[in-house]
Design a protein around this motif. Sequence first.
Motif, mmCIF file in Angstrom:
data_model
loop_
_atom_site.group_PDB
_atom_site.id
_atom_site.type_symbol
_atom_site.label_atom_id
_atom_site.label_comp_id
_atom_site.label_asym_id
_atom_site.label_seq_id
_atom_site.Cartn_x
_atom_site.Cartn_y
_atom_site.Cartn_z
ATOM 1 N N ASP A 103 0.558 -1.693 0.076
ATOM 2 C CA ASP A 103 -0.029 0.164 -0.034
ATOM 3 C C ASP A 103 0.755 1.146 -0.309
ATOM 4 O O ASP A 103 0.495 2.366 -0.649
ATOM 5 N N LEU A 104 1.406 0.851 1.040
ATOM 6 C CA LEU A 104 3.238 2.438 1.201
ATOM 7 C C LEU A 104 3.108 2.578 -0.561
ATOM 8 O O LEU A 104 3.451 3.172 -0.980
ATOM 9 N N ILE A 105 4.292 1.755 -1.247
ATOM 10 C CA ILE A 105 4.619 2.083 -2.958
ATOM 11 C C ILE A 105 3.999 2.819 -3.511
ATOM 12 O O ILE A 105 3.861 2.392 -3.841
ATOM 13 N N LYS A 106 2.003 2.105 -3.380
ATOM 14 C CA LYS A 106 1.584 2.302 -4.746
ATOM 15 C C LYS A 106 1.087 4.098 -4.178
ATOM 16 O O LYS A 106 1.301 4.896 -5.587
ATOM 17 N N SER A 107 0.829 4.311 -2.467
ATOM 18 C CA SER A 107 0.687 5.804 -2.506
ATOM 19 C C SER A 107 1.847 6.455 -3.168
ATOM 20 O O SER A 107 1.711 7.404 -3.482
ATOM 21 N N LEU A 108 2.538 5.903 -2.596
ATOM 22 C CA LEU A 108 3.856 6.813 -2.979
ATOM 23 C C LEU A 108 4.217 6.469 -4.483
ATOM 24 O O LEU A 108 4.510 7.579 -5.245
ATOM 25 N N LYS A 109 4.233 5.674 -5.869
ATOM 26 C CA LYS A 109 3.969 5.750 -7.003
ATOM 27 C C LYS A 109 2.635 7.217 -7.239
ATOM 28 O O LYS A 109 3.125 7.480 -8.360
ATOM 29 N N MET A 115 3.655 14.231 -8.556
ATOM 30 C CA MET A 115 4.737 15.584 -8.872
ATOM 31 C C MET A 115 5.305 15.619 -10.180
ATOM 32 O O MET A 115 5.817 16.711 -10.534
ATOM 33 N N LYS A 116 5.258 14.525 -11.115
ATOM 34 C CA LYS A 116 5.759 14.964 -11.949
ATOM 35 C C LYS A 116 4.478 15.137 -13.502
ATOM 36 O O LYS A 116 4.398 16.386 -13.745
ATOM 37 N N LYS A 117 3.183 15.220 -13.132
ATOM 38 C CA LYS A 117 2.111 15.888 -13.570
ATOM 39 C C LYS A 117 2.193 17.029 -13.221
ATOM 40 O O LYS A 117 2.058 18.378 -13.791
ATOM 41 N N LYS A 118 2.695 18.236 -11.919
ATOM 42 C CA LYS A 118 2.814 19.279 -11.561
ATOM 43 C C LYS A 118 4.087 19.572 -12.067
ATOM 44 O O LYS A 118 4.162 20.957 -12.595
ATOM 45 N N GLU A 119 5.405 18.642 -12.346
ATOM 46 C CA GLU A 119 6.030 19.669 -12.842
ATOM 47 C C GLU A 119 5.924 19.982 -14.608
ATOM 48 O O GLU A 119 6.830 20.892 -14.863
ATOM 49 N N ALA A 120 5.591 18.907 -14.781
ATOM 50 C CA ALA A 120 5.070 18.864 -16.411
ATOM 51 C C ALA A 120 4.601 20.362 -16.714
ATOM 52 O O ALA A 120 5.000 21.520 -17.611
ATOM 53 N N ALA A 121 3.928 20.498 -15.994
ATOM 54 C CA ALA A 121 2.442 21.405 -15.764
ATOM 55 C C ALA A 121 3.557 23.105 -15.406
ATOM 56 O O ALA A 121 3.534 23.953 -16.014
#
Length: 144
Positions: A103-109, A115-121
Amino acid sequence: RLKTEMRETEIAHEDAIRKLNEKHDKGIQVLRTEYEQHAKELQDKYEKKMKNLREELEGRRKLEIHEVEERKNFHINELMKKHEKAFGEIKNYYNDITHNNLDLIKSLKEEVAEMKKKEAANEKLMFEIAQENKRLSEPLTRAL
């Protein structure tokens, strides 16, 4: 005549002694037979007692062995139940840890993707601002 009488008395005595010896031998034979019979009866009696005692002791031994085996099997079953319970608890514990980690791995992914979407935006916004800045600064540089 005295000799004859003595001889007859002697023969009579010998005959009486012989009869007494025979009677004595018969008496001894009777006693021997009775003794042997009594000894055989005693031997048979004690052999029977010994046989009964052996059978009784063998029965006790088998019963004790059976009781020990029952206690051993009960103990083994109790240990197996305890071990199965402990194994189940350990298995559940590690399954919970694994589930929590997944669950932690999923939430971190998901967080990394966000964050990648925010970075691209943000990069797009920066590019647009830079373009707008360039567009607005060109007339300024021409005017100066």
